[in-house]
Design a protein around this motif. Sequence first.
Motif, PDB file in Angstrom:
ATOM      1  N   LYS A   1       0.826  -1.215   0.000  1.00 13.87           N
ATOM      2  CA  LYS A   1       0.000   0.000   0.000  1.00 13.87           C
ATOM      3  C   LYS A   1       0.860   1.265   0.000  1.00 13.87           C
ATOM      4  CE  LYS A   1      -2.613  -1.171   3.568  1.00 13.87           C
ATOM      5  NZ  LYS A   1      -2.264  -2.604   3.731  1.00 13.87           N
ATOM      6  N   THR A   2       1.963   1.244   0.755  1.00 14.51           N
ATOM      7  CA  THR A   2       2.850   2.412   0.791  1.00 14.51           C
ATOM      8  C   THR A   2       3.474   2.656  -0.579  1.00 14.51           C
ATOM      9  OG1 THR A   2       3.366   1.967   3.118  1.00 14.51           O
ATOM     10  CG2 THR A   2       4.854   3.430   1.938  1.00 14.51           C
ATOM     11  N   THR A   3       3.915   1.588  -1.223  1.00 17.20           N
ATOM     12  CA  THR A   3       4.466   1.700  -2.577  1.00 17.20           C
ATOM     13  C   THR A   3       3.403   2.194  -3.550  1.00 17.20           C
ATOM     14  OG1 THR A   3       6.048  -0.079  -2.154  1.00 17.20           O
ATOM     15  CG2 THR A   3       5.568   0.424  -4.458  1.00 17.20           C
ATOM     16  N   ALA A   4       2.166   1.738  -3.358  1.00 14.83           N
ATOM     17  CA  ALA A   4       1.070   2.159  -4.240  1.00 14.83           C
ATOM     18  C   ALA A   4       0.868   3.670  -4.181  1.00 14.83           C
ATOM     19  CB  ALA A   4      -0.220   1.437  -3.848  1.00 14.83           C
ATOM     20  N   ILE A   5       0.928   4.237  -2.977  1.00 15.49           N
ATOM     21  CA  ILE A   5       0.761   5.690  -2.848  1.00 15.49           C
ATOM     22  C   ILE A   5       1.892   6.412  -3.574  1.00 15.49           C
ATOM     23  CG2 ILE A   5       0.681   7.630  -1.228  1.00 15.49           C
ATOM     24  CD1 ILE A   5      -0.572   5.738   0.823  1.00 15.49           C
ATOM     25  N   ALA A   6       3.126   5.916  -3.398  1.00 16.70           N
ATOM     26  CA  ALA A   6       4.275   6.533  -4.078  1.00 16.70           C
ATOM     27  C   ALA A   6       4.106   6.468  -5.597  1.00 16.70           C
ATOM     28  CB  ALA A   6       5.565   5.837  -3.652  1.00 16.70           C
ATOM     29  N   ASP A   7       3.693   5.314  -6.109  1.00 16.77           N
ATOM     30  CA  ASP A   7       3.507   5.161  -7.554  1.00 16.77           C
ATOM     31  C   ASP A   7       2.385   6.064  -8.069  1.00 16.77           C
ATOM     32  OD1 ASP A   7       5.549   3.341  -7.696  1.00 16.77           O
ATOM     33  OD2 ASP A   7       4.256   1.569  -7.683  1.00 16.77           O
ATOM     34  N   CYS A   8       1.323   6.191  -7.278  1.00 18.12           N
ATOM     35  CA  CYS A   8       0.225   7.084  -7.675  1.00 18.12           C
ATOM     36  C   CYS A   8       0.712   8.528  -7.779  1.00 18.12           C
ATOM     37  CB  CYS A   8      -0.920   6.993  -6.667  1.00 18.12           C
ATOM     38  SG  CYS A   8      -1.933   5.508  -6.813  1.00 18.12           S
ATOM     39  N   LEU A   9       1.522   8.958  -6.822  1.00 17.53           N
ATOM     40  CA  LEU A   9       2.043  10.330  -6.857  1.00 17.53           C
ATOM     41  C   LEU A   9       2.884  10.557  -8.106  1.00 17.53           C
ATOM     42  CD1 LEU A   9       3.089  10.874  -3.116  1.00 17.53           C
ATOM     43  CD2 LEU A   9       1.012  11.656  -4.255  1.00 17.53           C
ATOM     44  N   LEU A  10       3.655   9.538  -8.490  1.00 16.41           N
ATOM     45  CA  LEU A  10       4.483   9.657  -9.692  1.00 16.41           C
ATOM     46  C   LEU A  10       3.632   9.710 -10.960  1.00 16.41           C
ATOM     47  CD1 LEU A  10       7.376   7.175  -8.824  1.00 16.41           C
ATOM     48  CD2 LEU A  10       7.574   9.658  -9.088  1.00 16.41           C
ATOM     49  N   GLN A  11       2.457   9.060 -10.931  1.00 17.99           N
ATOM     50  CA  GLN A  11       1.602   9.013 -12.114  1.00 17.99           C
ATOM     51  C   GLN A  11       0.567  10.134 -12.154  1.00 17.99           C
ATOM     52  OE1 GLN A  11       0.079   4.994 -12.886  1.00 17.99           O
ATOM     53  NE2 GLN A  11       1.944   4.113 -12.010  1.00 17.99           N
ATOM     54  N   CYS A  12       0.488  10.920 -11.068  1.00 18.53           N
ATOM     55  CA  CYS A  12      -0.392  12.090 -11.073  1.00 18.53           C
ATOM     56  C   CYS A  12       0.215  13.171 -11.976  1.00 18.53           C
ATOM     57  CB  CYS A  12      -0.552  12.638  -9.654  1.00 18.53           C
ATOM     58  SG  CYS A  12      -1.669  11.669  -8.612  1.00 18.53           S
ATOM     59  N   PRO A  13      -0.586  14.121 -12.448  1.00 14.80           N
ATOM     60  CA  PRO A  13      -0.051  15.204 -13.286  1.00 14.80           C
ATOM     61  C   PRO A  13       1.140  15.898 -12.628  1.00 14.80           C
ATOM     62  CG  PRO A  13      -2.441  15.257 -13.284  1.00 14.80           C
ATOM     63  CD  PRO A  13      -2.051  14.215 -12.288  1.00 14.80           C
ATOM     64  N   ILE A  14       2.120  16.285 -13.421  1.00 11.72           N
ATOM     65  CA  ILE A  14       3.372  16.856 -12.914  1.00 11.72           C
ATOM     66  C   ILE A  14       3.137  18.098 -12.064  1.00 11.72           C
ATOM     67  CG2 ILE A  14       5.543  17.956 -13.615  1.00 11.72           C
ATOM     68  CD1 ILE A  14       5.566  16.142 -16.052  1.00 11.72           C
ATOM     69  N   ASP A  15       2.166  18.918 -12.451  1.00  8.96           N
ATOM     70  CA  ASP A  15       1.948  20.187 -11.750  1.00  8.96           C
ATOM     71  C   ASP A  15       0.959  20.063 -10.590  1.00  8.96           C
ATOM     72  OD1 ASP A  15      -0.234  19.656 -13.297  1.00  8.96           O
ATOM     73  OD2 ASP A  15      -0.459  21.697 -14.085  1.00  8.96           O
ATOM     74  N   SER A  16       0.621  18.825 -10.196  1.00  3.22           N
ATOM     75  CA  SER A  16      -0.358  18.640  -9.120  1.00  3.22           C
ATOM     76  C   SER A  16       0.331  18.421  -7.779  1.00  3.22           C
ATOM     77  CB  SER A  16      -1.264  17.444  -9.425  1.00  3.22           C
ATOM     78  OG  SER A  16      -0.529  16.231  -9.346  1.00  3.22           O
ATOM     79  N   CYS A  17      -0.371  18.771  -6.708  1.00  2.02           N
ATOM     80  CA  CYS A  17       0.096  18.495  -5.346  1.00  2.02           C
ATOM     81  C   CYS A  17      -1.007  17.744  -4.617  1.00  2.02           C
ATOM     82  CB  CYS A  17       0.434  19.790  -4.602  1.00  2.02           C
ATOM     83  SG  CYS A  17       0.985  19.517  -2.896  1.00  2.02           S
TER      84      CYS A  17
END
Length: 493
Positions: free
Chosen positions: A23-39
């Motif tokens: 699950k922790t890795t999943a969150i990290a991967d999701c952040l990487l796949q979110c739009p570049i300019d998003s927070c």
Amino acid sequence: MTDWNDFIKCTRGLLIAPAGHGKTTAIADCLLQCPIDSCQLVLTHTHAGIASLRSKFRQKNVPSSRYQIETITGFAQRYVLSLIGSSALPEEEDKSYFNVAIEKCCSLIQTSAVQNVIKASFSGIFVDEYQDCTIDQHNMIMGLAKNLPLHLLGDPLQGIFSFEDKPLVDFEKDLCLFTRFELLDYPWRWEKSNPALGQFIFRIRKELEVNHKIDIDSSPKDNIFVITCLPSDKYSCLGRLIKQQKSNNILIICPSYKEYDNNGKLILRGGLNERIVIKQRTDYANKFLVLDAIDSSEYYQCAKMIDLFIEKCLRGNRIKKVARLHDILKSLHLNISEVNKWIDKSKNTFKQRTKENASFSKKLKESFSHFEADVNLSNLRTVLTQIVQLPQIKLYHKIFYYTIDKCFNIAQINNISMFEAMKLQKTRLRHQGRSVDGLCFGTTLLTKGLEFETVIIWDAHKFEDVKNFYVAISRACKRLIIMTETKSLTFDK
């Protein structure tokens, strides 16, 4: 890397997965796949959880601009303090402090002005360990996500947080409108370290889901050991186990449970003081840390005790200064029997030591005399440091002592009281997280979401529910040792 596009695009998504499945890795991967300019706003429950997520984000090279990470209560506290002020909250050592912070934050985020701030600050919200959310926290998070996508991650079998008057979120009832994802079906935690251990824990999980009674095999295999021992032997047994371990990454988990005392009163067992006693009787080299809650009231009480001592000394109050110093030392969890060889509390004086201890005794008396002549935190800190460094003096709760010592520094630099310094230090920890590793005594609540090479379960037969037992065994990634009085474990719920 798994394609998380559907989960990210889902405005209300729920990802359910067992412990150790990424699950922790999943969150990290999701952040990487979110739009570049998003927070993205990333929320979790514990400071150890924050440290674990940060570590994974660094490992995955997630840009810090892609996320803001906080505990749920820390986020609520920050918004309330920023927009209303400290007068809206009780004192930090008050047990209701964070409940009030959640309630106040819930009201704040209903306003259009705050909603505009949230929408301008974040593109979405991720919440880890959602099974531990209270209904009040759930309502706050739903309010935060009124105009944002919300992604929840959790596992109902790991819902171990309990609140007397605050029910936990119900996945079936409260999250029925969320789209469910089950994309994590591989036990990554044990892939390289011990696949057989991962299979064992998964098998136990399946049994616990349908039955509150399990039988565990006592024959050692695959670095899984079940050790049965009598109550009279368990301390010496744990002491031997500690000496035998080669790893520098060991967690000893002590269960929390209710038990009737000699007066017939139902009391909670497995608290901090009992864990310290277990450490005293088994950790002969004094290498292990005893974990406790960051917001434990004991920290604030000790800080106030020091402030009161300084205040009375400055006023010239007729107090037994050496005796009060002894009280402070006791609160720092030193081996008080050794302290008593240097201080006679009943006579309010330092003892005169001879031979090899004579020079230490002289320096200690000189330091305390200097403190009496010039009462301030710096001189008191010098006295405490000298006592801690005396021969045979042991720190049984190092985290506690070093936190107090750090507050001396904060108080001196900022010219504030120890109590105010403690509040500053705790606020910093809430936002930064607390890294937990090495050699530790802890509980399921304090180590949830973490992993250790070796985990030793103390008094496994005293776990009251399947969830805490499952969380305990699933912290181990290489070796699991279960200490119990019986191989048949029965849980109340």
